[in-house]
Design a protein around this motif. Sequence first.
Motif, PDB file in Angstrom:
ATOM      1  N   GLU A  32       0.580  -3.212  16.843  1.00 15.48           N
ATOM      2  CA  GLU A  32       1.624  -3.288  16.012  1.00 15.48           C
ATOM      3  C   GLU A  32       2.924  -4.214  16.354  1.00 15.48           C
ATOM      4  O   GLU A  32       2.975  -4.542  17.533  1.00 15.48           O
ATOM      5  CB  GLU A  32       2.370  -1.926  15.687  1.00 15.48           C
TER       6      GLU A  32
ATOM      7  N   ARG B 278       1.275  -4.164  11.141  1.00 16.08           N
ATOM      8  CA  ARG B 278       0.098  -3.557  11.770  1.00 16.08           C
ATOM      9  C   ARG B 278      -0.963  -4.210  11.561  1.00 16.08           C
ATOM     10  O   ARG B 278      -1.254  -4.856  10.464  1.00 16.08           O
ATOM     11  CB  ARG B 278      -0.208  -2.089  11.219  1.00 16.08           C
ATOM     12  N   GLY B 279      -1.870  -4.165  12.378  1.00 17.29           N
ATOM     13  CA  GLY B 279      -3.383  -5.024  12.447  1.00 17.29           C
ATOM     14  C   GLY B 279      -4.281  -4.703  13.540  1.00 17.29           C
ATOM     15  O   GLY B 279      -4.099  -3.506  14.158  1.00 17.29           O
ATOM     16  N   ARG B 280      -5.088  -5.589  13.721  1.00 16.27           N
ATOM     17  CA  ARG B 280      -6.129  -5.290  14.784  1.00 16.27           C
ATOM     18  C   ARG B 280      -6.165  -6.479  15.517  1.00 16.27           C
ATOM     19  O   ARG B 280      -6.148  -7.642  15.249  1.00 16.27           O
ATOM     20  CB  ARG B 280      -7.403  -4.903  14.385  1.00 16.27           C
TER      21      ARG B 280
ATOM     22  N   SER C  54       3.110  -4.713   6.581  1.00  9.53           N
ATOM     23  CA  SER C  54       3.202  -3.295   7.402  1.00  9.53           C
ATOM     24  C   SER C  54       3.616  -3.732   8.977  1.00  9.53           C
ATOM     25  O   SER C  54       4.143  -3.031   9.647  1.00  9.53           O
ATOM     26  CB  SER C  54       1.854  -2.836   7.358  1.00  9.53           C
TER      27      SER C  54
ATOM     28  N   ASP D 230      -2.986  -6.092   8.915  1.00 13.29           N
ATOM     29  CA  ASP D 230      -3.967  -5.233   7.573  1.00 13.29           C
ATOM     30  C   ASP D 230      -3.840  -5.915   6.421  1.00 13.29           C
ATOM     31  O   ASP D 230      -4.868  -5.359   5.469  1.00 13.29           O
ATOM     32  CB  ASP D 230      -3.242  -3.876   7.437  1.00 13.29           C
ATOM     33  N   GLU D 231      -3.055  -6.763   6.114  1.00 13.34           N
ATOM     34  CA  GLU D 231      -3.041  -7.603   4.826  1.00 13.34           C
ATOM     35  C   GLU D 231      -4.014  -8.618   4.828  1.00 13.34           C
ATOM     36  O   GLU D 231      -4.250  -9.545   3.994  1.00 13.34           O
ATOM     37  CB  GLU D 231      -1.560  -8.282   4.513  1.00 13.34           C
TER      38      GLU D 231
ATOM     39  N   ALA E  91      -5.968  -1.036  16.993  1.00 14.42           N
ATOM     40  CA  ALA E  91      -4.782  -1.175  16.410  1.00 14.42           C
ATOM     41  C   ALA E  91      -3.624  -1.840  17.085  1.00 14.42           C
ATOM     42  O   ALA E  91      -3.456  -1.230  18.278  1.00 14.42           O
ATOM     43  CB  ALA E  91      -4.401   0.310  15.745  1.00 14.42           C
TER      44      ALA E  91
END
Length: 144
Positions: free
Chosen positions: A126, A67-69, A65, A98-99, A124
Amino acid sequence: MGDAPRSTPPKPLPQPEPLALPYWDSLKERAMRLQRCRGCERFVFYPRAVCPHCGGRDLAWQRVSGRGRLHSFCIPHRNPNPAFQPDLPYVVALVELDEGVRLLTNLVDVEPDPAKLMSLIDKAVEVVYDPVSNDVTLPRFRPA
Ligand SMILES: [Zn+2]
């Protein structure tokens, strides 16, 4: 004649090894791919030949994605390499995608202010693709 103008030396760049080429290619294509183990289905980062979770050797590349944190950060104010001098201070970040894998990267589009960054922990982020040379694009992250 006076002193020659000082120019900033180039930054050292990653030297992709063959095993990791799909990763670096995916960044150039602005479509990050990471290895995923077909045995235990967990994502793996950095790229390698053997799954660190189950020891499996059947790792496939899969689009992720981006995306994460934000997990953690630090703000270097010094760097012994003069190539980084113009960027100081900057934000080094540990991002949890996110993975489920963590990536050491930079956080961009934020002030290098500890209080502001603390408020972004677990928030969040990106990916931003940064083409730093013809061959290498680096993944940096910004608040999402
Ligand atoms: Zn595995």
